[in-house]
Design an enzyme around this catalytic site. Structure first.
Site: not given
Length: 603
Positions: A301, A330, A348, A350, A352, A431, A477
């Site tokens: 992000c 992580r 991910q 991912d 946004h 979320k 997100h």
């Protein structure tokens, strides 16, 4: 009607002893397979197991024994080495104890009294450290008792339908710097038939285990020299993954997303601004470069925030949609890593979306439509859950309420059914979690949609609104697969390695009958590859039947056999493993048929 095993009082289960002693009013829970009842049954069965272990191994000391999804476990210390072979003996002892019909009784002491009672038991002292000051409840059955908040069923003789499933090690309190305890997992149900069905599902799950199939199909591997939780993708797995990535790339572009890429290493100051440093730092890896602290990204992000900040934005530009196949790291503890499901490095899918508050609804609905198309393509059903503000969070309650309501409005207006997970949100925003159900009826949390007012505020993001004034955007997100690693692991187990044709690592194997047919087999493979279909020629010095069996074991969807007739007629003998059909086609017919098959799926 049978007697209640507990009561729901103000929505919380309370044992019958406490209800009677305090004259409480509530809704009865009966001995059945409802979620609330199973939690009591399994919690009580965990204590029954511990009772049996204590009888078999008197020196055993116990840590915690919680209920988990589909069962329970207990962590304990014992001098003997307990393996899978000892589970039958423990089960037999459990059956002997339940025949003794011990009532399960609750009593309460102060924390100091409990500490004194178990003064010689260091594991009990560890449990007490995790309990706030005040009264501590203890549950007793016969000659066994343990610290426990409960509740439990009234008597051990109710607990007849259980199975101990496996033994493993577990670090004390999940801390890998501390001692390794023994952990035994088990499950329990209210009736024999449901237990039997569940155990059959476990056996099927073992056959479908993605670690086992990943090795057999040569998809991925792990190497101790490289490090735990760091998957290595082999050619087969990389081909599968690449197909998935290409399909998703096209789907994102079609929906107006712009590809971007952020660095994997950012200064710690950026993570402090975002709130990750204080709220997520224990899960991150940090290093020092030129006497300055940097953090390896656990999420994408912040990079996308910087893309937004790279130019002046107008309300006419919104929504702005950025996506990235972002590699993140992580800090997972050794004890929780599990194949592709829990790793230290993953990618991910991912994205946004930066939009105005008024655009939240339409963008959430568009994302849900995207989710629906993808999940249906893989044969998954799914459900949704809204997760609200957690205990560790940034931002004002009013901002959280506004964001949460935005998600609820989007779902409510379109008639979506959803649950609520109180306190389950990300630290920066509420979320929607997408939970898919696989072929074995197991639920997996994959995709997520998060509405965030906090990061735009912390990074002072703005756009020029229709009044020529600065306004703050909302940041949504969004990940649909969650991560490629986890989703592929789930897909392996969902399909048993029988991947849909459009992403199968090898889609066609061509088997020439004799050496003189190799040239034609290579020509067929070349034409298929030109069409984007992964094809291989099986030319080993083995019998025809063995080469066909090898392709079948590798779960290749299509097997093409070519011999003298096929060379002469420019044709192929096709075996469709999924449809269990055989046919003879011209080469052109084969190419047209497989081209159509590839075009059937578009997200």
């Amino acid at each position: 009607m049978s007697e209640p095993i507990a009561y729901l009082v103000d929505g919380m289960p309370v044992d019958t002893q406490t209800v009677a002693a305090k004259n409480l009013q509530g809704s009865p829970l009966f001995f059945d397979n409802s979620e609330a009842s199973l939690e009591l049954i399994r919690h009580s069965t965990a204590h029954l197991m511990a009772h049996a272990i204590k009888r078999l191994y008197p020196e055993a000391k116990f840590f915690v024994g919680p209920v988990i999804e589909d069962g329970f476990y207990y962590d304990f210390r014992v001098a003997a080495k307990i393996t899978e072979a000892e589970l039958k003996t423990i089960e037999k002892t459990m059956l002997e104890i339940l025949k003794e019909k011990h009532p399960i009784e609750r009593y309460e002491l102060t924390k100091a009294e409990v500490s004194q009672k178990f003064v010689a038991d260091d594991l009990k002292q560890e449990v007490l450290k995790r309990i706030p000051e005040g009264g501590v409840s203890i549950y007793k059955q016969g000659d066994f008792e343990d610290i426990c908040r409960g509740p439990h069923v009234p008597n051990v003789n109710l607990l007849r339908f259980f199975k101990l499933t496996r033994v493993s090690g577990a670090y004390l309190g999940g801390d890998e710097t501390r001692e390794m305890l023994t952990r035994i997992y088990g499950t329990a149900f209210a009736d024999k038939e449901t237990l039997k069905e569940h155990l059959a599902m476990i056996e099927e799950a073992k056959k479908r285990d993605h670690r086992k199939l990943g090795n057999e199909l040569k998809l991925f591997t792990f190497d101790e020299e490289i490090g735990a939780g760091l998957p290595i993708w082999l050619p087969n797995g990389s081909r599968l993954r690449s197909k998935l990535e290409h399909l998703l790339f096209a789907a994102h572009r079609k929906r107006g997303y712009q590809p971007v890429r952020g660095p994997e290493l950012l200064k710690a100051d950026a993570w402090k601004t975002s709130g990750h440093y204080d709220n997520y730092g224990e899960n991150m890896y940090f290093t020092v470069i030129d006497e300055m602290e940097y953090g390896i990204k656990p999420m994408n992000c912040v990079g996308h925030v910087k893309v937004f900040q790279s130019d002046v934005r107008s309300y006419r530009d919104l929504p702005l949609k950025f996506f990235e196949y972002g590699v993140v790291h992580r800090h997972e503890k050794s004890g929780v890593m599990h194949g592709l499901f829990r790793v230290r490095e993953f990618t991910q899918d991912d994205a946004h979306v930066f939009c105005t508050p008024e655009q939240i609804k339409e963008n959430v609905i568009e994302i849900l439509d995207f989710v629906d198309q993808i999940m249906k393509s893989f044969g998954f059903t799914y459900e949704m859950e809204i997760s609200t503000k957690p205990a560790k969070a940034i931002g004002d309650d009013a901002v959280w309420e506004k964001a949460t309501q935005g998600l609820k409005d989007a779902l409510d207006e379109h008639g979506f059914v959803y649950g609520i997970d109180e306190g389950g949100g990300a630290f920066y925003g509420p979320k929607i979690d997408i939970k898919i159900t696989d072929a074995l009826k197991r639920k997996w949390q994959c995709g997520t949609i998060q509405v965030d007012f906090n990061l735009p505020s912390r990074f002072e993001l703005s756009y020029i609104d229709q009044h020529n004034e600065r306004a703050q955007p909302v940041m949504i997100h969004r990940a649909i697969l969650g991560s490629f690693e986890r989703f592929i692991g789930i897909l392996i187990e969902h399909t048993g390695g029988e991947f849909p044709f459009f992403i199968a690592p090898t889609q066609v194997v061509i088997v020439p009958i004799g050496e003189e047919h190799h040239s034609y087999a290579k020509e067929v493979a070349r034409k298929l590859l030109e069409q984007g279909i992964d094809a291989e020629v099986s030319a080993k010095n083995e019998s025809l039947n063995k080469r066909i069996r090898t392709a079948e074991k590798q779960r290749v969807p299509m097997i093409v056999v070519v011999g003298e007739e096929e060379v002469k007629n420019q044709s192929v003998a096709l075996r469709d493993r999924r449809e269990r059909m055989q046919s003879t086609l011209s080469l052109e017919e084969l190419l047209a048929q497989l081209k159509e098959k590839m075009s059937e799926v578009r997200f």
